[in-house]
Structure formats: C-alpha cells, structure tokens
Design an enzyme around this catalytic site. Structure first.
Site, PDB file in Angstrom:
ATOM      1  N   GLU A   4       4.443  44.954 -14.146  1.00 30.89           N
ATOM      2  CA  GLU A   4       5.868  45.029 -14.451  1.00 30.89           C
ATOM      3  C   GLU A   4       6.469  43.642 -14.626  1.00 30.89           C
ATOM      4  OE1 GLU A   4       7.675  47.700 -15.023  1.00 30.89           O
ATOM      5  OE2 GLU A   4       9.661  46.766 -15.099  1.00 30.89           O
ATOM      6  N   GLU A  39      17.508  20.083  13.496  1.00 33.59           N
ATOM      7  CA  GLU A  39      18.704  20.502  12.761  1.00 33.59           C
ATOM      8  C   GLU A  39      19.234  21.803  13.352  1.00 33.59           C
ATOM      9  OE1 GLU A  39      20.218  18.730  10.453  1.00 33.59           O
ATOM     10  OE2 GLU A  39      18.679  17.201  10.755  1.00 33.59           O
ATOM     11  N   GLU A  65      20.585  24.021  11.783  1.00 37.47           N
ATOM     12  CA  GLU A  65      20.285  25.078  10.812  1.00 37.47           C
ATOM     13  C   GLU A  65      18.786  25.390  10.754  1.00 37.47           C
ATOM     14  OE1 GLU A  65      21.613  22.155  10.187  1.00 37.47           O
ATOM     15  OE2 GLU A  65      20.624  21.144   8.528  1.00 37.47           O
ATOM     16  N   ASP A  79      13.136  36.901  -4.155  1.00 38.89           N
ATOM     17  CA  ASP A  79      12.146  36.252  -5.018  1.00 38.89           C
ATOM     18  C   ASP A  79      11.522  35.015  -4.370  1.00 38.89           C
ATOM     19  OD1 ASP A  79      12.767  38.166  -6.978  1.00 38.89           O
ATOM     20  OD2 ASP A  79      14.401  36.934  -7.766  1.00 38.89           O
TER      21      ASP A  79
HETATM   22  O1  FUB Z   1      15.812  38.617  -8.832  1.00 36.16           O
HETATM   23  C1  FUB Z   1      15.933  39.047 -10.155  1.00 36.16           C
HETATM   24  C2  FUB Z   1      14.677  39.727 -10.630  1.00 36.16           C
HETATM   25  O2  FUB Z   1      14.369  40.804  -9.784  1.00 36.16           O
HETATM   26  C3  FUB Z   1      13.439  38.862 -10.559  1.00 36.16           C
HETATM   27  O3  FUB Z   1      13.371  37.923 -11.599  1.00 36.16           O
HETATM   28  C4  FUB Z   1      12.397  39.898 -10.576  1.00 36.16           C
HETATM   29  O4  FUB Z   1      11.135  39.428 -10.211  1.00 36.16           O
HETATM   30  C5  FUB Z   1      12.970  40.892  -9.592  1.00 36.16           C
HETATM   31  O5  FUB Z   1      12.677  40.520  -8.281  1.00 36.16           O
END
Ligand code: FUB
Length: 457
Positions: free
Chosen positions: A213, A332, A334, A39
């Site tokens: 969606e 860094e 990392e 995400d």
């Molecule tokens: O990562 C959890 C859920 O899966 C997210 O809120 C959605 O957008 C999907 O990526």
C-alpha cells in the site's frame, strides 16, 4: 491546542486512577503523550536513537500535518523532545501535507527526505533537507523537489558499497540511485514490479493486486534486504518482503503486525540499538486518538535465526529500558518516559522546556540510577507566580516524597533561575517522578534538572 491536550491529560489521569490495568497512564507506549505523533523513522547515531515523526494536529479530521518533530533516547524509555526543526515553511515550494519521511546520516551531515504537496502542481513530491546535527536545524537542500512523480513516503538506504537508494510510493513502488551528495540522483526513476510473489496477494481490489500500500521501510541486515511496508487498505497492517539485492527480486514474507490499534494506517520503522532490535509503529492509543490523531509506539523483538521477523503485537508497556539514566548529569526536563498534563515549548536558553504546568501535573523518568544516593536536587525554573513547587517522588506521582523545591516568581515564563533543595531516600535504580504543586493556573516552567551528592554506581 494546549487546552485540548490538558483536557485529555486530565481524563487520562482520572481513567488511570480507576482502571490501572488498561490506562495508558501507567504504560510507556505511546512514547510521546503531549502531542500526537505519526510515521516514525528512527536513526541510530552516536549511542542515541533519533526518532523523526510527523505531527497530527489536535482534533484533526484529515492528515492535517504542518511540521515534523524530532525526539531522541539513549535508553528506549525516556525520550527527549527536540521540537520541530523542519516544517512545511522550510520548503518555499511546499503547500501542505508534511507526511511520512526518513532521515539518514552521511559524512557527518543529516539528510531528511520528506513528501509534501507542491504549490505549483498540487501533487506530492519529495524534498530533501540537510543539517549538521541530527536535531537540526534543517534547511531545504535544493530549493525545489528532489524527485516528483505524485507519490509519497520516502525511505532511504545506504548500501555497504556506498550506493544510496531512495524508495517511495503509493500506489506504486519506485526508487532512484542517489549520488554521493545525497541530494541528486542518477539513472532516472525506476519502478519495482509489484508482483504477488514479491508483495503478497490482495483480494477485492482489481486495481491493487498486491498487498503493498505505502510506507516502505527498506534496510539491509546480515546481507538480506528488507522492505517492511503498510499493507492493504483500510485498515492497514504491516507486512514485509525480502530480497538478495537492493532492487529485487522481492519475496513476500508475511505479516509483521496485524491490523490493530485504533488507527486505519500504520507505518513501520526498524533499528538495531544497543544489541536489541526495535519496531516502531503508530496507533490511536492516546485519549482522543484515532486515524488522524495518531501516536508513535515501539516494541522490542528478536529476529528468527533465518532472519525472518516474528509477528509483533502492540503493547502499552513497550520495551524494557536499554540503559539507565544518570541523574548526576544535567537532564533536560523534556526527557520524559511519561508526562501527565505537561506541554513543551522552545526555550530562551536553547532547546525545549516543559511548560503549561498545572497543579498535579507530573513527569515520570524511568530507570534512574541513583546508586549510593542523592542528597540535593537542582532545577532550572521560571514562573510568574510565587509559591509553587517541584516535588521529587519515587514509585508513583504520589509516591514517597524525597524532597520539595519551592519555585519563586522569577518575573517571566522565560526568566530562568536555579533552585536547589535537599532530597533523601533516593538510592539504587528506580523510576523518578517530578510532580508539580501549587495554586490555580500555570505554575512554573522547567528547563533542566540535576541531582548531586551521589554517583550512579
Ligand atoms: O501520515 C500521513 C500518511 O499516512 C503517511 O504518509 C502514510 O504512510 C500514512 O501513515
């Protein structure tokens, strides 16, 4: 968790030796290799991209997510791990599901909007955390949800007139007009009509007639408003709609990224940075990866002349470097283009350090501008064993050896000392490899490194 990551890293290393073309070991996507990330929500601030992600737990069989993570880059290829400045524990009222959010800057403060399931309702709500820096620490701004209608995936957009909008939703698409304080809103929750003209036509699900969606990413570019979203389920693809205004009417514009990449969800984030456009997404590309063990990746793209977004494909190469990295400034440990076998952890000296290092583990740092040539390498290290070393190489993890710093037993994994050794042959701009060698078990931790003796140009 560390053990699991190490196993996958070892498998990746072996596979990479045999199948150099398909192995992610040689690639730069996904952009983080030592944990699973999901995400993506990029934010450009003061010449860096700050990337806010979720964190899929190792071995997850559901969206088991407890914290969010922050990464940053000045060049789109080397990414600095800033750890987790926000987690479920930051919200006293949150129970579970640290899912997809987005951070935005306003008047020197950073606001991070996230969905979580609340303890009292057992349903998702959207909280807002605030910080004085893009890397936090973030704190719950309200001590309660900002907005609650049982839906997820907030995205935030501040229009040119200063009006900020918070959009979110699955299965619906809603928005509120945020007040200037960014932690309250006026006018109630508005529902965006999900018409097929606006969001495309889905077949086979009478309850979801449009392609929309979840995971909206709303932004404005050259006067046009974009909503890039996860379409259809499942598996999802990324589609987009545009509008002449922030609240519609929306027109469906087609596919950005077709279904691909071993994860049945995908999630978009788009920015312009240093003169180019970038599309962030997630897939299941790491060893052990899949629908609940995802990884964030990025592609560079160019808008068409009419503002439309061309179809994009996932790659293992990722974008070219947008800048060089200066080895004569402290970097860094990392900050990594590709890590093999390493982990990161919070450092007693602040920020993060690289740790859990075994013999042969290595870090690639890309596009390093050595200029007229470095003469010494310095590293901030800690160890509980004697005789391990940091090998400075170029070309590959086993490429030309430029120098080797021996690391002493410092008496603790957070007992830091500075070691320096001579290096040679590091001129021009090239990829740097730091390879760790020694006996069995963990060898050393590294907090930062720096070259001296030359200048980048
Ligand atoms: O990562 C959890 C859920 O899966 C997210 O809120 C959605 O957008 C999907 O990526």
């Amino acid at each position: 968790m560390v053990k699991t990551r190490r196993l996958w890293a070892s498998i990746a290393l072996v596979v990479g030796t045999v199948l150099t073309v398909v192995s992610p070991v040689k690639a730069d996507n996904p952009i983080v290799q030592h944990i699973y990330t999901a995400d993506p929500a990029p934010l450009v601030h003061n010449g860096r991209v700050y990337l806010y992600t979720g964190h899929d737990e190792d071995g997850s069989t559901w969206f088991t997510m407890k914290e969010w993570r922050v990464w940053s880059s000045a060049d789109m290829v080397n990414w600095t791990d800033h750890g987790s400045p926000l987690s479920l524990a930051s919200f006293s009222w949150a129970k579970q599901d640290a899912w997809a959010g987005q951070a935005v800057e306003r008047n020197g403060k950073f606001y991070w909007y996230v969905p979580v399931v609340t303890k009292t309702t057992g349903r998702p709500a959207i909280g807002v955390a605030v910080a004085d820096s893009p890397t936090g620490p973030f704190r719950d701004a309200l001590g309660r949800p900002l907005v609650e209608n049982g839906e997820i995936d907030p995205t935030v957009m501040i229009d040119d007139d200063g009006q900020a909008y918070l959009y979110w939703g699955n299965p619906n698409l809603s928005y509120v007009r945020l007040n200037a304080d960014m932690t309250s809103y006026s006018g109630g929750i508005n529902r965006i009509p999900l018409t097929t003209a606006g969001f495309g036509t889905r077949t086979g699900d009478p309850n979801r007639p449009t392609l929309y969606e979840e995971g909206p990413w709303v932004y404005k570019r050259n006067g046009l408003y974009y909503n890039v979203f996860a379409a259809k389920c499942c598996s999802e693809f990324i589609a987009y709609s545009t509008s002449p205004g922030p609240t519609g009417p929306w027109t469906y514009r087609g596919t950005v990224m077709a279904t691909q990449g071993s994860s049945f969800t995908n999630h978009a984030g788009i920015i312009d940075f240093k003169g180019s456009s970038y599309f962030f997404y997630h897939n299941g590309a790491l060893p052990g990866g899949g629908g609940f063990t995802r990884s964030v990746a990025v592609e560079k793209f160019s808008y068409n002349a009419d503002g439309s977004i061309p179809p994009l494909t996932m790659t293992t190469a990722g974008p070219p470097a947008a800048d060089t990295l200066n080895p004569y400034a402290r970097q860094e440990a990392e900050t990594i283009a590709w890590g093999n076998g390493i982990e990161t952890e919070a450092s007693s000296e602040g920020g993060m350090n690289v740790g859990y290092i075994n013999n042969g583990d290595n870090i690639k740092v890309k596009n390093v501008a050595f200029g007229n040539g470095a003469s010494t390498f310095t590293a901030r290290v800690a160890s509980t064993v004697a005789g391990s070393s940091v090998e400075v190489r170029s070309g590959s993890p086993t490429g030309t050896l430029a120098g080797r710093c021996t690391v002493p037993n410092t008496g603790g994994w957070q007992a830091w000392t500075t070691v320096t050794c001579p290096v040679s042959g590091l001129t021009g701009t090239r990829d740097l490899y730091l390879r760790f060698s020694g006996g069995n078990g963990y060898l050393l931790n590294m907090n930062w490194w720096q070259f001296s003796g030359g200048s980048p140009s």
